[in-house]
Write an enzyme that holds these catalytic residues in place. Structure first.
Site, mmCIF file in Angstrom:
data_model
loop_
_atom_site.group_PDB
_atom_site.id
_atom_site.type_symbol
_atom_site.label_atom_id
_atom_site.label_comp_id
_atom_site.label_asym_id
_atom_site.label_seq_id
_atom_site.Cartn_x
_atom_site.Cartn_y
_atom_site.Cartn_z
ATOM 1 N N HIS A 100 18.732 -16.838 1.527
ATOM 2 C CA HIS A 100 17.602 -17.392 0.775
ATOM 3 C C HIS A 100 17.230 -16.493 -0.399
ATOM 4 C CE1 HIS A 100 17.473 -20.422 3.771
ATOM 5 N NE2 HIS A 100 16.863 -19.698 4.697
ATOM 6 N N HIS A 170 12.083 -25.649 3.413
ATOM 7 C CA HIS A 170 12.496 -25.030 4.671
ATOM 8 C C HIS A 170 11.470 -25.320 5.766
ATOM 9 C CE1 HIS A 170 14.070 -22.070 7.475
ATOM 10 N NE2 HIS A 170 15.049 -21.761 6.646
ATOM 11 N N GLU A 308 17.510 -28.984 6.320
ATOM 12 C CA GLU A 308 17.370 -28.490 4.955
ATOM 13 C C GLU A 308 18.420 -29.141 4.043
ATOM 14 O OE1 GLU A 308 17.274 -24.020 5.171
ATOM 15 O OE2 GLU A 308 17.466 -24.529 7.302
#
Length: 353
Positions: A100, A170, A308
């Site tokens: 991320h 998320h 996601e």
């Protein structure tokens, strides 16, 4: 190790939207969706999102609860990639890899409220050239709109030099209700994906797009999340459960249904729509512990799951994967829609998908 907050300064603030039986609450740190109240088959609303009870807990070790993940969601192998002959080295925060986008990614940044009306709020963030090693000044937006049957999420970004972008939401979902104490193992899931991208021991895709047929990854027909989660399977061992990207059938670019999730106990059904070519299923394998959740309960493993929508993990290093490149003059756009309904049984929940 210091227990000081990772994110210093700034005021954590919330925005709430209501529409009919739905209520949503957002946090400016990470532009995160903290609460989403949805009615069950009896008309009783409950929050189906995991989040922190104490807003100040969002400053701590990231759990990505409901946040916008970026500027590159998911993993990039070796925390590096090459673009136009130049190698870019990123912040590593998942062993040798970038997860991320490394330390203090978009989930740990304060977004500003750019616009707001009765049913929507738009957050904006500018990420400077070179932050965590990524090229280009990236200007990102997320617009949340509470609709009559759920929530739409519109993500966009522009850059002033060639870069890579993968923005997603998320959110951790539990359709039984965040306060219910139930896990997601009895939820039924359907994903129209004939292939998935297996990963190596560090959870970086090998480059293969493997058929799901005959594996625990075959969600083309609805199955309970917990049915095969402990099966003797190398990929499930690597992820300690499901933590994998699915290669969605059909053509990306248009908003279409990419997953359906059903909780038989409450009757809640969530249809996930997206414009992206993949979706990461993460079954909350490492949720146990941490600060208390929204309802004051400390979460256990599998208390929530993530769906996601995304470009594939490690796409900047995998030329056979869909490109995540963004050039000046272009706008990266990703639309997500969470549509809710109720059903009496499995046949009704999945009969139209």
């Amino acid at each position: 190790m210091s227990d000081a907050p990772l994110v210093q300064g700034g005021s954590i603030e919330t925005v709430e939207l209501t529409r009919g039986a739905f209520r949503a609450q957002f946090v400016n740190l990470g532009a995160a969706l903290r609460i989403l109240e949805v009615p069950d088959r009896s008309g009783d609303a409950a929050n189906v999102m995991l989040g922190f009870q104490d807003l100040e807990a969002y400053r701590g070790a990231p759990r990505f609860y409901g946040a916008v993940a970026g500027r590159y969601a998911n993993r990039i192998g070796g925390a590096r990639f090459t673009l136009d002959g130049t190698e870019y080295r990123l912040g590593a925060n998942d062993g040798a890899n970038s997860l991320h986008s490394g330390p203090l990614g978009f989930d740990q940044q304060f977004w500003s409220v750019e616009a707001r009306d009765e049913h929507s709020v738009t957050y904006a963030l500018e990420s400077p050239d070179g932050f965590n090693g990524f090229p280009g000044t990236l200007r990102a937006q997320v617009r949340y709109t509470l609709e009559a049957d759920g929530l739409s999420i519109e993500l966009s970004a522009t850059t002033d030099k060639p870069t890579v972008v993968n923005l997603t939401s998320h959110g951790y979902f539990n359709l039984a209700g965040e306060a219910s104490g139930a896990t997601i193992l009895e939820h039924l899931l359907q994903i129209p994906a004939g292939r998935f991208t297996p990963a190596d021991e560090t959870q970086i895709p090998t480059g293969e797009m493997r058929a799901v047929e005959g594996t625990p990854f075959d969600f083309r027909t609805p199955r309970a999340i917990g049915r095969d989660i402990e099966a003797e399977d190398e990929q499930l061992r690597i992820g300690s459960g499901y933590d994998h990207n699915f290669v969605l059938d059909g053509t990306s670019g248009a908003l279409r249904r990419i997953a359906t999730l059903f909780d038989p106990a409450s009757g809640r059904v969530m249809d996930v729509h997206s414009t992206e070519p993949g979706v990461q299923l993460y079954t909350g394998n490492f949720l146990a512990g941490g600060a208390p959740g929204n309802s004051g309960r400390v979460y256990a493993a599998h208390d929530g799951l993530c769906l996601e929508p995304q470009r594939f993990p490690d796409s900047p290093n995998q030329p056979e994967f869909p490109s995540a490149r963004l050039d000046p003059g272009e706008t990266c756009r990703h639309e997500i829609a969470l549509r809710f309904r109720v059903a009496e049984d499995v046949a009704a929940a999945f009969g139209s998908v």
